[in-house]
Write an enzyme that holds these catalytic residues in place. Structure first.
Site, PDB file in Angstrom:
ATOM      1  N   LEU A  55     -67.530  13.164 -54.650  1.00 50.31           N
ATOM      2  CA  LEU A  55     -67.851  12.938 -56.057  1.00 50.31           C
ATOM      3  C   LEU A  55     -68.371  14.274 -56.566  1.00 50.31           C
ATOM      4  O   LEU A  55     -69.440  14.730 -56.137  1.00 50.31           O
ATOM      5  CB  LEU A  55     -68.906  11.836 -56.195  1.00 50.31           C
ATOM      6  CG  LEU A  55     -69.058  11.173 -57.568  1.00 50.31           C
ATOM      7  CD1 LEU A  55     -67.748  10.512 -57.998  1.00 50.31           C
ATOM      8  CD2 LEU A  55     -70.176  10.153 -57.572  1.00 50.31           C
ATOM      9  N   ASP A  56     -67.610  14.922 -57.455  1.00 49.41           N
ATOM     10  CA  ASP A  56     -67.936  16.305 -57.805  1.00 49.41           C
ATOM     11  C   ASP A  56     -69.240  16.418 -58.587  1.00 49.41           C
ATOM     12  O   ASP A  56     -69.817  15.421 -59.018  1.00 49.41           O
ATOM     13  CB  ASP A  56     -66.773  16.978 -58.549  1.00 49.41           C
ATOM     14  CG  ASP A  56     -66.469  16.326 -59.881  1.00 49.41           C
ATOM     15  OD1 ASP A  56     -67.400  16.169 -60.682  1.00 49.41           O
ATOM     16  OD2 ASP A  56     -65.300  15.980 -60.131  1.00 49.41           O
ATOM     17  N   MET A  57     -69.677  17.649 -58.779  1.00 52.08           N
ATOM     18  CA  MET A  57     -70.984  17.927 -59.349  1.00 52.08           C
ATOM     19  C   MET A  57     -71.146  17.346 -60.757  1.00 52.08           C
ATOM     20  O   MET A  57     -72.237  16.926 -61.146  1.00 52.08           O
ATOM     21  CB  MET A  57     -71.208  19.447 -59.382  1.00 52.08           C
ATOM     22  CG  MET A  57     -72.560  19.877 -59.899  1.00 52.08           C
ATOM     23  SD  MET A  57     -72.723  21.661 -59.975  1.00 52.08           S
ATOM     24  CE  MET A  57     -71.507  22.062 -61.232  1.00 52.08           C
ATOM     25  N   SER A  89     -69.840  14.617 -61.934  1.00 46.42           N
ATOM     26  CA  SER A  89     -69.591  13.174 -61.954  1.00 46.42           C
ATOM     27  C   SER A  89     -70.819  12.433 -61.444  1.00 46.42           C
ATOM     28  O   SER A  89     -71.648  12.985 -60.716  1.00 46.42           O
ATOM     29  CB  SER A  89     -68.380  12.817 -61.087  1.00 46.42           C
ATOM     30  OG  SER A  89     -67.227  13.510 -61.523  1.00 46.42           O
TER      31      SER A  89
END
Length: 354
Positions: A210-212, A214
């Site tokens: 889960l990217d930064m 999100s």
């Protein structure tokens, strides 16, 4: 009759040379025996304590040892599971997709990675009833997996310089459940990041990304079976996202059918996308729109790239609200909790390879 040498002997020099040669011989002898003893000890230690790296030099090792190295279960439990392969309620051990025979001592390739513990419906029912402790025990896995409501600004995997890893939020202070006595069963370790010392869960890794930029559900686990069920490229587990985008032209919403059809290959990828399970617009205004997407893939920045390359839209917010039957619900932002029994069982009985 006395023997007299032709030349006089320098006795001090003679004895010095003799003594020096003897000392050199003794030193060489001791050095050779020391090296031999060291080789014998090293060989004995290696024979007693093989590491996974040393196993790479072997062609075959016991299946139980390989399962332990892959963190599927302990060697003792693997022995028990193998002996129970003919029992209906035991989880099945699959090697290269095929069930094994209930024979203890069988071997596999030392590099084998396709070993799976397959939990059937009968297995799940037996765990739920929990009439005895002779089979897979809930007490053994109940502390293996946690879920975090990840906020913005934290990275799920290996942190880059200047960014905080999400595991830093797994502290006793951020535990959300009222049943706080379970914290005594968890292993916390003090870690320093950006000059801040925190006690965080030890041994847990993110199962998925889960990217930064999100937010939403992020699962951490130390259970190899759960991790593989979540991150496998062929996992059947659904993941639901609420995605807000901008770039709508003339208040006309793009058709989401291409997302449901699949087959599109993203830039720099080699494999085409799988069809999404569900895609719909749920809210719109003059400049932005919000959609709900359900998929069972998890490529790097997949949703952002799909929206940009397939729909011509830019994602401005992304939240993961569901993984299988695990929902975000009322878990506060930045807080974490253990997974419930029903949530763990739902993950374990999911299929891989569909």
């Amino acid at each position: 009759m006395t023997f007299l040498p032709n030349h006089p002997i320098n006795l001090p020099h003679f004895f010095f040379t003799f003594l020096r040669n003897k000392l050199h011989t003794i030193a060489r002898y001791c050095d050779e025996h020391s090296q031999r003893a060291h080789r014998l000890v090293s060989t004995d230690v290696k024979q007693k304590n093989h590491t996974p790296e040393e196993n790479s030099n072997k062609k075959f090792i016991r299946l139980t040892k390989r399962m332990s190295e892959m963190d599927l279960c302990s060697r003792r439990e693997a022995d028990r599971l193998i002996s129970l392969q003919s029992v209906s309620f035991s989880p099945k051990i699959l090697v290269k997709g095929l069930p094994i025979r209930p024979i203890v001592g069988q071997k596999v390739s030392a590099q084998e990675t396709d070993i799976v513990l397959h939990y059937t419906e009968t297995t799940i029912d037996h765990i739920d009833k929990q009439n005895d402790h002779s089979n897979i025990c809930w007490e053994r896995i109940q502390y293996d997996t946690v879920v975090l409501h990840k906020p913005l600004g934290y990275v799920s995997g290996q942190p880059e310089v200047g960014y905080q890893p999400a595991v830093q939020l797994l502290t006793p202070k951020n535990y959300s459940d009222s049943n706080v006595h379970v914290l005594s069963n968890l292993n916390f370790q003090s870690r320093k990041h950006n000059h801040v010392l925190n006690r965080t869960l030890n041994g847990y890794v993110p199962a998925g990304r889960l990217d930064m930029n999100s937010t939403g559900l992020l699962i951490f686990t130390k259970n190899g079976v759960v991790a593989k069920k979540l991150v496998s490229n062929s996992s059947s587990l659904e993941k639901e996202y609420i995605v807000r985008v901008m770039g709508i032209q003339n208040s006309t919403l793009p058709n989401l059918t291409p997302l449901l059809q699949g087959g599109f290959t993203l830039r720099n990828d080699t494999q085409p996308l799988r069809p999404l399970k569900h895609a719909e617009w749920i809210k719109t205004d003059s400049k932005t729109a919000t959609m709900r997407l359900v998929l069972n893939e998890g490529r790097k920045r997949q949703i952002r790239r799909m929206c940009e390359e397939m729909l011509g839209l830019r994602v401005i917010s992304l939240e993961r609200v569901r993984i299988a039957k695990l929902v975000l619900d009322d878990l506060p932002l930045g807080k974490w909790r253990l997974l419930k029994k029903s949530e763990i069982m739902d993950i374990l009985k999911s299929e891989i390879g569909l």
